[in-house]
Design an enzyme around this catalytic site. Structure first.
Site, PDB file in Angstrom:
ATOM      1  CG  PHE A 138      -1.916   1.158   1.154  1.00 22.97           C
ATOM      2  CD1 PHE A 138      -3.165   0.981   0.583  1.00 22.97           C
ATOM      3  CD2 PHE A 138      -1.579   2.421   1.635  1.00 22.97           C
ATOM      4  CE1 PHE A 138      -4.068   2.041   0.490  1.00 22.97           C
ATOM      5  CE2 PHE A 138      -2.484   3.486   1.537  1.00 22.97           C
ATOM      6  CZ  PHE A 138      -3.736   3.291   0.976  1.00 22.97           C
ATOM      7  CG  ASP A 223       5.628   3.674   1.670  1.00 23.05           C
ATOM      8  OD1 ASP A 223       5.671   4.457   2.636  1.00 23.05           O
ATOM      9  OD2 ASP A 223       4.631   3.570   0.928  1.00 23.05           O
ATOM     10  CE  LYS A 252      -1.120   6.019   7.243  1.00 20.56           C
ATOM     11  NZ  LYS A 252      -0.759   5.211   6.103  1.00 20.56           N
TER      12      LYS A 252
HETATM   13  C1  LIG Z   1      -0.917   5.350   4.641  1.00 22.77           C
HETATM   14  C2  LIG Z   1       0.171   4.944   3.747  1.00 22.77           C
HETATM   15  C3  LIG Z   1       0.474   5.666   2.579  1.00 22.77           C
HETATM   16  C4  LIG Z   1      -0.375   6.815   2.097  1.00 22.77           C
HETATM   17  O1  LIG Z   1      -0.377   7.877   2.991  1.00 22.77           O
HETATM   18  P1  LIG Z   1      -1.517   9.000   2.902  1.00 22.77           P
HETATM   19  O2  LIG Z   1      -1.065  10.054   3.870  1.00 22.77           O
HETATM   20  O3  LIG Z   1      -2.811   8.370   3.282  1.00 22.77           O
HETATM   21  O4  LIG Z   1      -1.531   9.488   1.493  1.00 22.77           O
HETATM   22  C5  LIG Z   1       1.582   5.292   1.837  1.00 22.77           C
HETATM   23  N1  LIG Z   1       2.340   4.264   2.219  1.00 22.77           N
HETATM   24  C6  LIG Z   1       2.090   3.542   3.334  1.00 22.77           C
HETATM   25  C7  LIG Z   1       3.002   2.422   3.712  1.00 22.77           C
HETATM   26  C8  LIG Z   1       0.992   3.846   4.133  1.00 22.77           C
HETATM   27  O5  LIG Z   1       0.720   3.120   5.208  1.00 22.77           O
END
Ligand SMILES: *Cc1c(COP(=O)(O)O)cnc(C)c1O
Length: 412
Positions: A138, A223, A252
């Protein structure tokens, strides 16, 4: 006056409102502090979702709130043609606390924006088109990030996506090796998959990704939007294998649970496109002074209070309790797993999980499914919680499992 839930249902997202109604969460939030949230009826919830890994410091951590208030009274927004002090200091701080060699920072406002920056930097730096991502991965829902988030429900209505994306199974180095060639610009990988259902890769996987990308002249993008800033029991998830990626994305928890902010941190060579082309990528609000002040305070608190260590200790305690419940309810729970305070409970099927989430909400504990894996309920409480909060959540979970068991018996 029409209540806010009805307005949300009418004007924002009727489908989501329906889902919330199903889990008994057709409520309106009122205020929050530390690990607790109150709705407008005065009901209190223990927040074990933590905004998907955002609330490492809980709600309204006083040091972050104070830093934001101070900046608010000075200058919340940058004029952009002058340099913002909090933004520059935050960039230097990120260079200091991220793995070796990562020195340059691009700021956006979200995780998806951090990933977009990583995609553009990787393609510009390598001059190659192909991006490799993982099943269950994700990376956000903007068009570029979505192209790396292989879930048909999210991708199909938005097609066509970015061309040149290859998908490989997570944790499988052989499959990755087969996907590599001289067209690959980058491989993007989460150190622990969050939305994919809290999947911890086999030992050596992150090192293997590092080696393969290096061998093929491709970049490794870690990520860390969800794993970053202590969630897994290390400051960064890649530290579990002492790996330094070429690009690292954070968002986040970076804003301390008070402001939205995203960052893409990288090696100077990868950022060299900005030397000839300073406006190759930019954002009006990215890394604004208010968000940067929040992030600086959040990092300070995280280090000062040694929250990664705390995540490890409290996480181990929570994991032990979860294992006990998995043993007691094997017909409901298939597996519990995770790292630090990034834990997942995999149910025997998604409907059981949904019932348990609803039962937990009724008992005042907030949790949710992985977006890419509805069988798994993730537990990502603030890292500042104590054992008393874990006990509170575990006893609610035990009662919820009993209630679910009863409900299922009724169906048979
Ligand atoms: C939540 C998330 C995203 C996207 O972040 P947003 O602030 O919702 O755009 C990207 N990568 C990972 C691993 C995430 O958990």
């Amino acid at each position: 006056m029409t209540d806010a839930f009805t307005l949300f249902e009418r004007h924002v997202n009727p489908g989501l409102a329906g889902l919330l109604r199903f889990t008994g969460l057709d409520r309106v939030e009122s205020h929050a502090e530390g690990p607790y949230v109150w709705d407008t009826t005065g009901k209190r919830y223990l927040d074990f979702l933590g905004l998907y890994g955002t609330l490492n410091l809980g709600h309204r951590h006083p040091k972050v709130v104070e830093a934001v208030k101070r900046q608010l009274d000075r200058m919340p927004m940058s004029v952009r043609v002058l340099v913002s002090e909090p933004t520059a200091r935050l960039a230097a701080k990120l260079a200091e606390i991220t793995p070796e060699g990562l020195e340059m920072v691009f700021f956006g406002n979200s995780g998806a924006e951090a990933v977009e920056a990583a995609i553009k930097l990787a393609r510009a730096h390598t001059g190659r088109p192909t991006l490799v991502t993982t099943e269950g991965g994700f990376h956000g829902k903007t068009m570029g990030a979505l192209s790396l988030t292989p879930r048909p429900q999210y991708q199909d209505p938005a097609k066509p996506l970015l061309p040149g994306v290859r998908v490989v199974p997570y944790g499988d180095l052989k499959a990755l090796e087969e996907a590599m060639d001289e067209t690959v610009a980058a491989v993007i990988v989460e150190p622990v998959q969050g939305e994919g259902g809290i999947r911890v890769p086999p030992e050596g996987y992150l090192r293997g990704v590092r080696e393969l990308t290096r061998r093929w002249g491709a970049l490794m993008i870690a990520d860390e939007v969800q794993t970053g800033l202590g969630r897994t029991g290390r400051l960064w998830g890649v530290e579990w294998e002492a790996v330094a990626p070429d690009l690292l994305t954070s968002a986040k928890a970076l804003g301390g649970g008070v402001m939205p902010i995203g960052a893409c941190v990288g090696r100077p060579e990868v950022f060299s496109v900005f030397k000839e082309n300073p406006l190759y990528h930019s954002s009006t609000f990215g890394g604004n002074p208010l968000a940067a002040a929040a992030a600086l305070a959040a990092i300070e608190v995280t280090l000062e209070e040694n929250l990664p260590q705390r995540a490890l200790e409290v996480g181990a305690y929570l994991m032990e309790g979860l294992k006990g419940l998995a043993e007691a309810f094997p017909h409901l729970i298939a597996e519990v797993r995770g790292r630090g305070l990034m834990l997942g409970v995999e149910f025997q099927d998604a409907d059981i999980g949904a019932l348990v989430v609803a039962e937990l909400a009724e008992r005042g504990v907030l949790t949710a499914f992985g977006l890419n894996n509805p069988k798994v309920v993730r537990l990502e409480p603030p890292l500042i919680i104590g054992k008393e909060h874990v006990d509170e959540a575990l006893s609610a979970l035990e009662e919820s499992l009993k209630a679910t068991e009863k409900a299922l018996e009724g169906l048979l």
